[in-house]
Design an enzyme around this catalytic site. Structure first.
Site, PDB file in Angstrom:
ATOM      1  N   THR A  61      20.250  68.801 117.721  1.00  0.00           N
ATOM      2  CA  THR A  61      19.662  67.510 117.301  1.00  0.00           C
ATOM      3  C   THR A  61      19.283  66.668 118.521  1.00  0.00           C
ATOM      4  OG1 THR A  61      21.870  66.548 117.067  1.00  0.00           O
ATOM      5  CG2 THR A  61      20.848  67.385 115.058  1.00  0.00           C
ATOM      6  N   GLN A  73      24.648  79.763 114.765  1.00  0.00           N
ATOM      7  CA  GLN A  73      23.977  79.807 113.466  1.00  0.00           C
ATOM      8  C   GLN A  73      22.520  79.376 113.640  1.00  0.00           C
ATOM      9  OE1 GLN A  73      26.777  77.900 110.335  1.00  0.00           O
ATOM     10  NE2 GLN A  73      27.485  77.153 112.304  1.00  0.00           N
ATOM     11  N   HIS A  78      21.918  84.110 112.388  1.00  0.00           N
ATOM     12  CA  HIS A  78      20.834  83.894 111.424  1.00  0.00           C
ATOM     13  C   HIS A  78      19.457  84.264 111.963  1.00  0.00           C
ATOM     14  CE1 HIS A  78      23.694  80.855 109.277  1.00  0.00           C
ATOM     15  NE2 HIS A  78      23.965  82.104 108.988  1.00  0.00           N
ATOM     16  N   CYS A 100      -0.605  90.745 109.772  1.00  0.00           N
ATOM     17  CA  CYS A 100      -0.506  91.728 110.852  1.00  0.00           C
ATOM     18  C   CYS A 100      -1.901  92.144 111.312  1.00  0.00           C
ATOM     19  CB  CYS A 100       0.262  92.935 110.319  1.00  0.00           C
ATOM     20  SG  CYS A 100       0.377  94.307 111.460  1.00  0.00           S
ATOM     21  N   THR A 113      28.498  71.791 113.975  1.00  0.00           N
ATOM     22  CA  THR A 113      28.296  72.500 112.706  1.00  0.00           C
ATOM     23  C   THR A 113      29.181  71.899 111.621  1.00  0.00           C
ATOM     24  OG1 THR A 113      28.592  74.590 111.524  1.00  0.00           O
ATOM     25  CG2 THR A 113      29.831  74.345 113.575  1.00  0.00           C
ATOM     26  N   ASN A 158      32.334  67.605 117.004  1.00  0.00           N
ATOM     27  CA  ASN A 158      31.337  67.394 115.955  1.00  0.00           C
ATOM     28  C   ASN A 158      31.264  65.909 115.607  1.00  0.00           C
ATOM     29  OD1 ASN A 158      29.549  69.094 114.287  1.00  0.00           O
ATOM     30  ND2 ASN A 158      30.556  68.074 112.577  1.00  0.00           N
TER      31      ASN A 158
END
Ligand code: NAD
Ligand code: ZN
Length: 249
Positions: A27, A105, A123, A153, A194, A217
């Site tokens: 952030t 993540q 992820h 493609c 997180t 956090n």
């Protein structure tokens, strides 16, 4: 301050740190997270009125590929984002021989841009893309510059998709296993930015067996009680302070 000093002491005595990061570490690079007040969940200009986990699900991608890519390009891709003090501090800890691996993540690739080498991307990454028909690989620029809404493609005309784990899809089992292995062997676990509510990623924390669990956090998480040290605030600012204390020792 006391907690920060204790964290510095722990890091000083560690040689096998695992960092576990989420959207909150990016952030400060101006990439919105999901659950902060200005995160994508509270995004009033989401004209589609679906929450991010619907817009970013495999079924939505298949059924509304054009809407998916509009959303993806405008809300998920930040090609100009730069690493912040948190990414840089973690890269520095790796160079100092203290940090073994970052398990993230995030899909923004900023840990690697900050020159971290050992990164497990639970992820996936927006920087990798592939044709769903012939598997040909594409860089991020291809997704940004594709002529139509849906990137196709140039070899076979198939749809090109990002190598990110969409909701409803399973995580790469090799990466998951490597994450479990590294967390269970870590002398110190630092969790940063997180909400620890997205599974199965968040559940990985339970594999940590040591006493040095540091949680940095802005808001509370379901794992706060498990941590030895909880530091509330901005991951970039806190990591910057930790690094300057560490280097002054
Ligand atoms: P989340 O939005 O659920 O939680 C972010 C947490 O970070 C919140 O608890 C918030 O209080 C905290 N936070 C925000 N800014 C912070 C800061 N500067 N310093 C310290 N803490 C801060 O994010 P999540 O837990 O990572 O789960 C969201 C999912 O969405 C992940 O699976 C991730 O893949 C994806 N996502 C990724 C990105 C990215 O790649 N940058 C961005 C948005 C979402
Ligand atoms: Zn193809």
């Amino acid at each position: 301050m006391e907690r920060l000093n204790e964290a510095v002491q722990i890091i000083k005595n560690s040689s096998n740190i695992v960092a576990f990061t989420g959207a909150g570490v990016s952030t400060e690079s101006n990439i919105p997270d999901f659950r902060s007040s200005n995160g994508l969940y509270n995004d009033i200009i989401n004209e589609y009125e679906f929450p991010p986990e619907v817009m970013l699900s495999y079924s939505f991608f298949m059924e509304h590929t054009d809407i998916f890519f509009n959303y993806y390009r405008s809300k998920i891709l930040y090609p100009d984002a730069e690493p912040n003090d948190c990414h840089l501090a973690l890269a520095q800890l790796e160079k100092m021989g203290k940090l073994r691996v970052i398990i993230t993540q995030n899909i923004d690739g900023l840990h690697q841009t900050a020159s971290s080498c050992s990164v497990l991307e639970l992820h996936g990454s927006v920087n990798r893309n592939y044709c769903m028909d012939c598997s040909n690989k594409y860089e991020l620029d291809y997704m940004l510059e594709s002529a139509g809404v849906i990137p196709l493609c140039d070899k076979c005309g198939g749809k090109v998709r990002p190598d990110v784990v969409l909701y409803e899809e399973i995580l790469d089992q090799d990466i998951l296993q490597a994450a479990v292995h590294n967390i269970s062997k870590a002398d110190t676990l630092i969790v940063l930015g997180t909400s620890l509510v997205v599974h199965p990623a968040a559940g990985l924390i339970k594999y940590y067996r040591g006493d040095n669990f540091i949680l940095i956090n802005k808001s509370t998480t379901p794992y706060d009680d498990m941590a030895r040290i909880v530091i509330r605030g901005s991951a970039g600012q806190i990591m910057k302070k930790i690094m300057s204390e560490l280097q002054a020792m």
